[in-house]
Design an enzyme around this catalytic site. Structure first.
Site, PDB file in Angstrom:
ATOM      1  CD  GLU A 132      -2.892  -1.133   2.374  1.00  0.00           C
ATOM      2  OE1 GLU A 132      -2.936  -0.094   3.069  1.00  0.00           O
ATOM      3  OE2 GLU A 132      -3.630  -2.109   2.549  1.00  0.00           O
ATOM      4  N   PRO A 133       0.289   2.407  -0.285  1.00  0.00           N
ATOM      5  CG  PRO A 133      -1.053   4.038  -1.293  1.00  0.00           C
ATOM      6  CD  PRO A 133      -1.099   2.652  -0.734  1.00  0.00           C
ATOM      7  N   GLY A 247       7.940 -16.816  -4.129  1.00  0.00           N
ATOM      8  CA  GLY A 247       8.056 -15.653  -4.992  1.00  0.00           C
ATOM      9  C   GLY A 247       9.471 -15.127  -5.085  1.00  0.00           C
ATOM     10  CD  GLN A 341      32.699   2.311 -16.462  1.00  0.00           C
ATOM     11  OE1 GLN A 341      31.622   2.763 -16.115  1.00  0.00           O
ATOM     12  NE2 GLN A 341      33.758   3.080 -16.659  1.00  0.00           N
ATOM     13  CB  ILE A 342      32.129  -3.528 -20.821  1.00  0.00           C
ATOM     14  CG1 ILE A 342      32.899  -4.138 -19.642  1.00  0.00           C
ATOM     15  CG2 ILE A 342      32.570  -4.166 -22.137  1.00  0.00           C
ATOM     16  CD1 ILE A 342      32.577  -5.590 -19.365  1.00  0.00           C
ATOM     17  CD  GLU A 368       7.802 -11.528  -5.554  1.00  0.00           C
ATOM     18  OE1 GLU A 368       8.014 -12.559  -4.894  1.00  0.00           O
ATOM     19  OE2 GLU A 368       7.433 -11.525  -6.741  1.00  0.00           O
ATOM     20  CB  SER A 371      18.864  -5.708  -0.466  1.00  0.00           C
ATOM     21  OG  SER A 371      18.941  -6.034  -1.838  1.00  0.00           O
TER      22      SER A 371
END
Length: 384
Positions: A132-133, A247, A341-342, A368, A371
């Site tokens: 939810e917000p 999930g 970057q490459i 989901e 981190s």
């Protein structure tokens, strides 16, 4: 170029599944990726075809219309789709892992037979609404309410950042039924498209994964019959946490696919690009980048496949799925960063795929469970 896991041998059926999806993705998805991304076009025809291929019911039993495959097959499918376009991967993941899987885990037999065949065949597309917000990581802070009345429930509130919301035929919605009971005070409901008082709201204009629809869901005095309640009253949050265990494996697979796409693009460019009279792949600075990318990709695959194997065996995977999701998503962000970057200046323009992988991958460290949430789950599990 080695991008497969040398220590995890797939059987012939899994190899054929991978090849079939890879061919499909190259034929039906790759030519349209840039247009869908720029216009935020939902790929409805491709989703319909994925249903016909059995990928919208891949982890569900044949008696419910599913393909009867396991989580390893599922990881392979999400990876192959996401290697070409992460938007397709997340559409399939949200439909399978979240919406349909919540019904499969929490519903009674009659409900499973009523809804899962439609979802598994692709006749219906599903969404799953918890966020939810005002409550993202703090899911128990939800404000959407369900009040019991006349053989059903009146729902009021709004959900946000819901994958597939604007195109879904049904949504699993988790609402507060008794705030005093905290984690045992939320209940899940299946709400079909067209139900009075239930509608999609604002479609989000996103950084990446732009062909995937992410929208609000609005509930205004929405009556839902008790026969659409999923699981026991008050156990919706508990069931949602079980759903997220699976999930998170699919998000790890999504990250793995995007990262593999970026790695392969970086290798291809490094071989083709010449500076100072030779291919840039001959420079040790580029070789070390590619070596690190390949190593992180291989490690992410090992963690993701371990969690998938355990899930397929019916084992508890809270620790393993969080580890896979955390490592794969953060490694994928680093891999996509190095891909840009490459490519140098060409990594910053839309003529090359590097910038899209870079934009798409960041969601994997957020959706989901961020981190930070994964680290909390992992710490909780290892300190038990």
């Amino acid at each position: 170029m080695m991008t497969e896991d040398p220590q995890f041998e797939l059987d012939e059926e899994q190899e054929e599944l991978r090849r079939e999806i890879r061919r499909f993705a190259q034929r039906e998805i790759a030519p349209h990726v840039r247009e869908w991304d720029e216009k935020s076009t939902f790929p409805g025809e491709v989703v319909r075809q994925l249903g016909q291929m059995g990928l919208l019911g891949i982890i569900f039993p044949p008696e419910l219309g599913g393909s009867g495959m396991d989580y390893v097959d599922y990881v392979l499918a999400i990876e192959e789709l996401s290697c070409v376009d992460g938007s397709i991967g997340i559409i399939v993941a949200a439909h399978n892992s979240l919406c349909t899987n919540h019904i499969y885990l929490a519903a009674n037999d009659a409900q499973r037979k009523r809804w899962i065949p439609r979802l598994a065949s692709g006749e219906w597309l599903g969404s799953w609404a918890l966020t939810e917000p005002g409550s993202g990581s703090d899911a128990m802070g939800a404000r959407t309410t369900a009040v019991q009345k006349d053989g059903g429930w009146i729902l009021n509130g709004s959900k946000t950042f819901i994958t597939n919301a604007g195109h879904s035929d049904c949504s699993v919605v988790i609402a507060v039924t008794d705030r005093a009971k905290k984690s045992h005070g939320m209940t899940a409901f299946l709400i079909e498209k067209g139900t009075k008082g239930f509608r999609p709201g604002k479609k989000e204009d996103k950084l990446g994964l732009r062909a995937s629809d992410t929208s609000e869901l609005i509930l205004e005095d929405c009556f839902v019959p008790d026969e659409n309640r999923l699981g026991l009253e008050g156990e919706g949050f508990i069931d949602a946490m079980r759903v997220l265990d699976g999930g998170r494996i699919s998000i790890a697979a999504l990250a793995l696919g995007i990262a593999r796409g970026a790695f392969e693009a970086a290798v291809k460019y490094a071989k083709e690009r010449h500076q100072f009279g030779k291919s840039i792949s001959e420079f040790q600075a580029i070789q070390f980048k590619l070596a690190d990318m390949a190593t992180q990709l291989a490690a992410a695959r090992q963690l993701t496949l371990k969690a998938a194997r355990m899930k397929s065996a019916g084992l508890r995977v809270s620790l393993e799925s969080s580890m896979a999701k955390l490592f794969a998503s953060e490694a994928a962000v680093r891999i996509c960063d190095e891909c840009v970057q490459i490519h140098g200046g060409y990594g910053f323009i839309k003529d090359y795929p590097a910038e899209k992988f870079y934009r798409d991958v960041k969601l994997c460290t957020i959706g989901e469970g961020t981190s930070e949430i994964q680290r909390m789950v992992i710490a909780r599990e290892i300190l038990k």
